[in-house]
Design an enzyme around this catalytic site. Structure first.
Site, PDB file in Angstrom:
ATOM      1  N   SER A 245       0.850  -1.184   0.000  1.00 40.20           N
ATOM      2  CA  SER A 245       0.000   0.000   0.000  1.00 40.20           C
ATOM      3  C   SER A 245       0.890   1.239   0.000  1.00 40.20           C
ATOM      4  O   SER A 245       2.117   1.146  -0.009  1.00 40.20           O
ATOM      5  CB  SER A 245      -0.895   0.000   1.236  1.00 40.20           C
ATOM      6  OG  SER A 245      -0.084   0.238   2.367  1.00 40.20           O
ATOM      7  N   LYS A 246       0.246   2.374   0.033  1.00 39.21           N
ATOM      8  CA  LYS A 246       0.979   3.646  -0.004  1.00 39.21           C
ATOM      9  C   LYS A 246       2.062   3.733   1.056  1.00 39.21           C
ATOM     10  O   LYS A 246       3.142   4.239   0.820  1.00 39.21           O
ATOM     11  CB  LYS A 246      -0.008   4.812   0.183  1.00 39.21           C
ATOM     12  CG  LYS A 246      -0.522   5.357  -1.126  1.00 39.21           C
ATOM     13  CD  LYS A 246      -0.705   6.873  -1.030  1.00 39.21           C
ATOM     14  CE  LYS A 246      -0.481   7.514  -2.359  1.00 39.21           C
ATOM     15  NZ  LYS A 246      -1.495   7.587  -3.295  1.00 39.21           N
ATOM     16  N   ARG A 247       1.759   3.218   2.252  1.00 41.60           N
ATOM     17  CA  ARG A 247       2.751   3.374   3.327  1.00 41.60           C
ATOM     18  C   ARG A 247       4.044   2.610   3.036  1.00 41.60           C
ATOM     19  O   ARG A 247       5.077   2.843   3.653  1.00 41.60           O
ATOM     20  CB  ARG A 247       2.144   3.023   4.682  1.00 41.60           C
ATOM     21  CG  ARG A 247       2.097   1.583   5.046  1.00 41.60           C
ATOM     22  CD  ARG A 247       1.120   1.326   6.181  1.00 41.60           C
ATOM     23  NE  ARG A 247       0.289   0.194   5.816  1.00 41.60           N
ATOM     24  CZ  ARG A 247       0.595  -1.049   6.114  1.00 41.60           C
ATOM     25  NH1 ARG A 247       1.653  -1.310   6.824  1.00 41.60           N
ATOM     26  NH2 ARG A 247      -0.179  -2.038   5.719  1.00 41.60           N
ATOM     27  N   GLY A 249       5.381   2.803   0.129  1.00 40.10           N
ATOM     28  CA  GLY A 249       5.998   3.483  -1.004  1.00 40.10           C
ATOM     29  C   GLY A 249       5.391   3.044  -2.327  1.00 40.10           C
ATOM     30  O   GLY A 249       5.980   3.227  -3.386  1.00 40.10           O
TER      31      GLY A 249
END
Ligand code: GLU
Length: 486
Positions: A245-247, A249
């Site tokens: 996910s976004k966290r 990267g």
């Protein structure tokens, strides 16, 4: 059989690095076996389509060097390559299935379906359509959807290349929608119809689609078509084992480009998310990956997205660039920093020092940090404290004395002898002569010459800067030290 693979992005946003891995594996398989790589825009969900994103998807592929043989922009023998332009093909398939009693029209309202879902939830039953319209043989005069009449018992077997036979109980699969009320197909129908008409040989996609695969297998069966080879790629996880996910990267390909990752580093990194050549090799050029790619190198276990690893790979790729190529790629970052363009001749003066800068740059925008001072004509911006360094902290008069001694030495170096080696020898001798630590002597010179505490190697820097500018900058530093209170 010639390999034909397709990447089927939905134009709902910028392509994500996880999603582009699918395109990469498609492309690799096509290039490895001399087949075709096809881009097909899956825009049947009109409510989710975002204007302009088709171009962003194509741009991301181009940036990574994944060229396509057929697609919405270049056309091809199996076009059009946007699903919204292929509606008659889906209607034709659905009509045929209705006529053969393998699909049916359903007029159930969304209110009824909502109520059904709620009651199923309360009764802790699996959700799904209860097939009320299945036996009614409704004509097409009311707004309706078309549903596939799925088998009621037994299993559907999906033969996945990586997993072998995967069994799905038909009792748990409802009659899904093929054509929506607006006449657009669902993904389930459109992907099957297109994969068939476009003669796709391998469907490579993320394993979030595995649970839909039995629906597709049944659709092939009722349409009497041969299935492609199914390859569901392992889910990509972050280092904490959670879904990417976004966290972790996982952002758009463009963000990686903007941050200064090289396309070849990202490509190499993505290729290893689920594929490997052997137990040990990690750094491979695009050509080497193409040469050794095949489906047998895919595995289910190894898709971990570790941004640290990507960063290390990027640094490695930067280090290995040909210096002229490195300068060319760094140029836009430098120009952005300077606010004006830089002539190629001027840039070429950095060729000797480029390898030393390549050792230090981890992300391409840092190129500007290591080079901007070569192109700055005005006074450099730094604090006197930086000039004095640790050795002469709060002792500007001592720093001044040291800078003046350096100036004298540097003035005496003949212009023709202005090389990194000669400068190093002269300044090291000076340090010995003055009984000073080399670091104490060099810090003010570095800061005076570059305006920075962290810069490329000092002697190469001075050589590249040239004698006149070096002396000018050291003089400016001496003046500042003589007026420490300014
Ligand atoms: N349009 C689907 C997606 O964006 C493609 C899935 C597939 O490759 O079948 O994920």
């Amino acid at each position: 059989m010639s390999v034909r693979v397709r990447y089927g992005p939905s134009p709902t946003g910028e392509p994500h690095v996880g999603n582009i891995r699918t395109a990469l594996f498609d492309w690799l398989l096509a290039r490895r076996f001399g087949g075709q790589f096809i881009v097909r825009i899956e825009d049947t969900d009109q409510s989710r389509a975002v204007e302009g994103t088709e171009q962003l998807i194509l741009d991301a592929l181009t940036w990574l060097g994944l060229d396509w043989d057929e697609g919405p922009d270049v056309g091809g023998p199996f076009g059009p390559y946007r699903q919204s332009e292929r509606l008659p093909l889906y209607v034709e398939a659905a009509d045929r299935l209705i006529a053969e009693g393998k699909a049916y029209r359903c007029v159930c309202s969304s209110e009824r379906l909502d109520a059904l879902r709620k009651s199923q939830q309360q009764a802790k039953q699996p959700p799904g359509y209860d097939r009320r319209c299945r036996e009614l043989g409704l004509p097409g005069d009311e707004p309706h959807v078309v549903r596939l009449a799925m088998p009621l018992d037994g299993d559907t077997v999906v033969n996945d290349y990586l997993r072998g036979d995967v069994f799905f109980q038909n009792a748990l699969l409802d009659d899904h929608v093929l054509l929506k009320r607006d006449g657009f197909p669902t993904y389930h129908l459109a992907s099957v119809v297109d994969d068939h008409h476009m003669q796709i040989t391998h469907v490579i996609r993320g394993d979030e689609w595995l649970s839909s695969a039995p629906r597709h297998v049944q659709t092939y069966a009722v349409l009497g078509w041969d299935e492609p080879i199914w390859v569901h790629l392992p889910i990509i996880r972050g280092p904490d084992k959670g879904k990417l996910s976004k966290r972790h990267g996982a952002t758009s390909v463009r963000e990686y480009a903007d941050k200064g990752f090289l396309p070849e580093a990202l490509l190499n990194f993505l290729a290893l998310l689920g594929w490997s050549r052997d137990e040990t090799t990690t750094i491979m050029s695009r050509d080497e990956i193409v040469e050794s790619f095949d489906l047998d190198g895919l595995g289910l276990a190894s898709a971990m997205f570790d941004i640290e690893r990507l960063s290390e790979m990027n640094a490695r790729y930067i280090r290995d660039l040909d210096p002229a190529d490195f300068l060319a790629r760094g140029k836009p970052h430098l120009e952005l920093r300077l606010g004006h363009s830089v002539e190629n001749d001027a840039l070429d003066r950095l060729l000797t020092i480029a390898p030393a800068i390549q050792e230090r740059v981890k992300l391409m925008p840092e190129f500007a940090d290591y080079t901007d001072f070569f192109f700055n004509d005005g006074p450099l911006d730094y604090a006197n404290d930086a000039l004095m360094g640790k050795a002469y902290k709060n002792k500007p008069w001592m720093a001044l004395e040291s800078v003046e001694a350096s100036l004298q030495t540097l003035r005496s170096v003949a212009e023709s002898g202005w090389t990194a080696e000669a400068l190093e020898a002269a300044l090291r001798d000076l340090a010995t002569e003055r009984g000073e630590k080399p670091g104490a002597l060099f810090t003010p010179i570095r800061v005076a010459a570059t305006g920075k505490r962290i810069a490329p190697p000092l002697f190469d820097t001075l050589e590249t800067l040239g004698q006149a500018r070096t002396l000018e900058r050291l003089n400016a530093a001496a003046e500042r030290l003589a007026r420490p209170d300014d």
